[in-house]
Design an enzyme around this catalytic site. Structure first.
Site, PDB file in Angstrom:
ATOM      1  N   TYR A   1      14.981   4.209 -16.748  1.00 26.41           N
ATOM      2  CA  TYR A   1      16.005   4.948 -15.991  1.00 26.41           C
ATOM      3  C   TYR A   1      16.217   4.476 -14.561  1.00 26.41           C
ATOM      4  CZ  TYR A   1      11.588   7.478 -15.294  1.00 26.41           C
ATOM      5  OH  TYR A   1      10.280   7.792 -15.081  1.00 26.41           O
ATOM      6  N   LYS A   2      15.439   3.507 -14.105  1.00 24.17           N
ATOM      7  CA  LYS A   2      15.599   3.057 -12.712  1.00 24.17           C
ATOM      8  C   LYS A   2      16.614   1.909 -12.689  1.00 24.17           C
ATOM      9  CE  LYS A   2      10.861   4.503 -11.652  1.00 24.17           C
ATOM     10  NZ  LYS A   2      11.093   5.728 -10.887  1.00 24.17           N
TER      11      LYS A   2
ATOM     12  N   PHE B   1       1.159   5.379  -8.406  1.00 28.72           N
ATOM     13  CA  PHE B   1       1.972   6.550  -8.729  1.00 28.72           C
ATOM     14  C   PHE B   1       1.061   7.617  -9.335  1.00 28.72           C
ATOM     15  CE2 PHE B   1       5.168   8.943 -11.141  1.00 28.72           C
ATOM     16  CZ  PHE B   1       6.121   9.119 -10.149  1.00 28.72           C
TER      17      PHE B   1
ATOM     18  N   ASP C   1       2.217  -1.854 -14.585  1.00 32.64           N
ATOM     19  CA  ASP C   1       3.299  -0.874 -14.611  1.00 32.64           C
ATOM     20  C   ASP C   1       4.497  -1.516 -13.903  1.00 32.64           C
ATOM     21  OD1 ASP C   1       5.095   1.141 -13.897  1.00 32.64           O
ATOM     22  OD2 ASP C   1       3.544   2.659 -13.625  1.00 32.64           O
TER      23      ASP C   1
ATOM     24  N   ARG D   1      13.068   6.145   1.602  1.00 35.35           N
ATOM     25  CA  ARG D   1      13.077   5.035   0.643  1.00 35.35           C
ATOM     26  C   ARG D   1      14.510   4.704   0.243  1.00 35.35           C
ATOM     27  NH1 ARG D   1      10.173   5.393  -5.217  1.00 35.35           N
ATOM     28  NH2 ARG D   1      11.913   6.794  -5.538  1.00 35.35           N
TER      29      ARG D   1
HETATM   30  C1  LIG Z   1       5.308   3.668 -10.918  1.00 32.90           C
HETATM   31  C2  LIG Z   1       5.618   4.777 -11.862  1.00 32.90           C
HETATM   32  N1  LIG Z   1       4.814   4.974 -12.920  1.00 32.90           N
HETATM   33  C3  LIG Z   1       5.031   5.973 -13.791  1.00 32.90           C
HETATM   34  C4  LIG Z   1       6.123   6.819 -13.660  1.00 32.90           C
HETATM   35  C5  LIG Z   1       6.307   7.944 -14.635  1.00 32.90           C
HETATM   36  O1  LIG Z   1       7.342   7.735 -15.522  1.00 32.90           O
HETATM   37  P1  LIG Z   1       7.674   8.757 -16.714  1.00 32.90           P
HETATM   38  O2  LIG Z   1       8.253   9.991 -16.095  1.00 32.90           O
HETATM   39  O3  LIG Z   1       8.676   8.010 -17.544  1.00 32.90           O
HETATM   40  O4  LIG Z   1       6.414   9.043 -17.453  1.00 32.90           O
HETATM   41  C6  LIG Z   1       7.009   6.620 -12.593  1.00 32.90           C
HETATM   42  C7  LIG Z   1       8.186   7.487 -12.427  1.00 32.90           C
HETATM   43  O5  LIG Z   1       8.964   7.382 -11.514  1.00 32.90           O
HETATM   44  C8  LIG Z   1       6.741   5.588 -11.661  1.00 32.90           C
HETATM   45  O6  LIG Z   1       7.538   5.367 -10.611  1.00 32.90           O
END
Ligand SMILES: Cc1ncc(COP(=O)(O)O)c(C=O)c1O
Length: 393
Positions: free
Chosen positions: A204-205, A108, A179, A352
């Site tokens: 939040y997911k 990400f 992560d 997705r």
């Molecule tokens: C794999 C992954 N890492 C990090 C994040 C970032 O999260 P945040 O906005 O809470 O920093 C996301 C957000 O969707 C994500 O999917």
């Protein structure tokens, strides 16, 4: 039936709970309590009387079973990128003679940005290697300080071998950070048996904590009191209300706090977690795999050769989403949304679909595929109105 615990808009098939989970009755109740009773009536006394100061730890304990952790090993705070920063910064100090951090070139983007940013602040030269993760073993040597990977790939839905990779990383004396953004609440996780050093994930997911919900951090007991929080603030101090000018870290997980907890948001996540206590992650996993199997089978049967199914077929390599590759993917997702099937699009070409097992039914999968067939057969996705992309895809 746990679906009844969710507020799901009529006429929609929501296949985006892997991005933003829906509102739960539990969250609604709990936020109502926080607003009306704790904040409304208790006002500032609630920092003491409603347990607000301990909420990040209490909520961490509530969440811990979902990742195979124990009490006092998880803290809820900040958002995910900030927690990753804290772990990366601390881990680079723990391996102070090493110069390499390894991550995944398709990780990400926020993970890639924050690891590069923290490497610059390390006070010595750190090389961040964003590699093809299938070649990880070739890159592991005694100069690697930290390996940071996302357990379920946000685009493809591929799930990595947490225990195997962690063991390989430990074998060269490096530390492992996972992560769990696309894992927690959807797939079984066991940080204890996998001997994970550090992990973090968002609220939040699949956890349904609400947009921008606080995230969580796991620090293995052996690193608590050893891993320094590189972003110290008063709430992580041993005595925040002594107002001392010099920082002294609180013991245990409290050390990873920085600033005031976001109490209403913690309330929403707290309420949302109730529903997980009425099932087991094993049951959720069975349902999730059955839903994603069904979706893949139906798409292949009804639309042979139209999509490349990017998500692995093997159960032990699949998260709880299905990614379909198509060069007109953006239009397809938008046309589906107009017809009540909500998924999302991840550039350059991934449609997705998330399958949150708490509230999705098999009939939703059948109906969604039927609507997908209608979109493709009518070429609705080719409408030129989809040539312009929205800010959030
Ligand atoms: C794999 C992954 N890492 C990090 C994040 C970032 O999260 P945040 O906005 O809470 O920093 C996301 C957000 O969707 C994500 O999917």
């Amino acid at each position: 039936m746990l679906r009844q615990e969710f507020i799901l808009p009529q006429g929609q098939i929501y296949l985006d709970g892997n991005s933003l989970g829906p509102v739960t009755l539990g969250a609604q109740r709990r936020v109502g309590q926080v607003l009306n009773r704790e904040w409304g009536e208790g006002l500032i006394r609630s920092w003491n009387e409603a347990g607000w100061m301990d909420a990040p730890l209490a909520l961490g304990n509530r969440l811990a079973p979902l990742i195979g952790a124990h009490d006092d090993e998880v803290l809820v705070a900040d958002t995910l990128t900030f927690l990753l920063a804290k772990i990366i910064g601390g881990a680079l100090e723990l391996r102070s003679t090493r110069h390499v951090v390894i991550t995944d070139d398709v990780n990400f983007h926020s993970d890639l940005y924050i690891v590069a940013g923290m490497a610059k602040l390390a006070g010595r030269e750190i090389v961040v290697k964003a590699i093809d993760r299938t070649t990880l073993s070739e890159h592991l040597d005694d100069d690697v300080a930290l390996v940071m990977l996302t357990h379920v790939d946000f685009r493809t839905g591929e799930m990595l071998d947490m225990a195997g990779i962690t063991a390989a990383v430990h074998a060269v004396g490096a530390l492992m950070l996972w992560d769990f953004a696309h894992s927690t609440g959807a797939v079984p996780l066991d940080v204890t048996s996998a001997d994970v050093d550090f992990a973090a994930g968002c609220g939040y997911k699949y956890l349904n904590g609400g947009p921008g919900a606080p995230a969580f951090i796991y620090v293995a007991p052996r690193w608590q009191g050893v891993l320094r929080n590189p972003l110290p603030g008063w709430l992580g101090h041993a005595r925040p209300f002594a107002f001392e000018p010099t920082y002294e870290s609180a013991p245990g997980m409290r050390a990873y706090l920085t600033s005031s907890p976001s109490v209403i948001a913690l309330g929403a996540l707290d309420g949302a977690l109730e529903v997980f206590e009425r099932t087991t992650i094993t049951e959720l996993r069975e349902k999730s795999l059955a839903l994603t199997d069904l979706f893949i089978d139906l798409v292949e049967e009804a639309l042979p050769g139209v999509f490349e199914v990017v998500t692995p077929r093997e159960h032990d390599r699949r998260g709880s989403q299905v990614a379909l590759r198509h060069h007109r993917g953006y239009g397809i997702v938008q046309a589906l949304i107009e017809r009540g099937v909500v998924g999302d699009f991840r550039a350059p070409d991934i449609c997705r679909f998330g399958f949150a097992p708490l509230y999705l039914r098999y009939v939703d999968v059948y109906d969604a595929v039927q609507i997908l067939v209608d979109v493709m057969m009518s070429s609705a996705h080719l409408d030129e109105k989809y040539d312009m992309r929205l800010a959030v895809t």
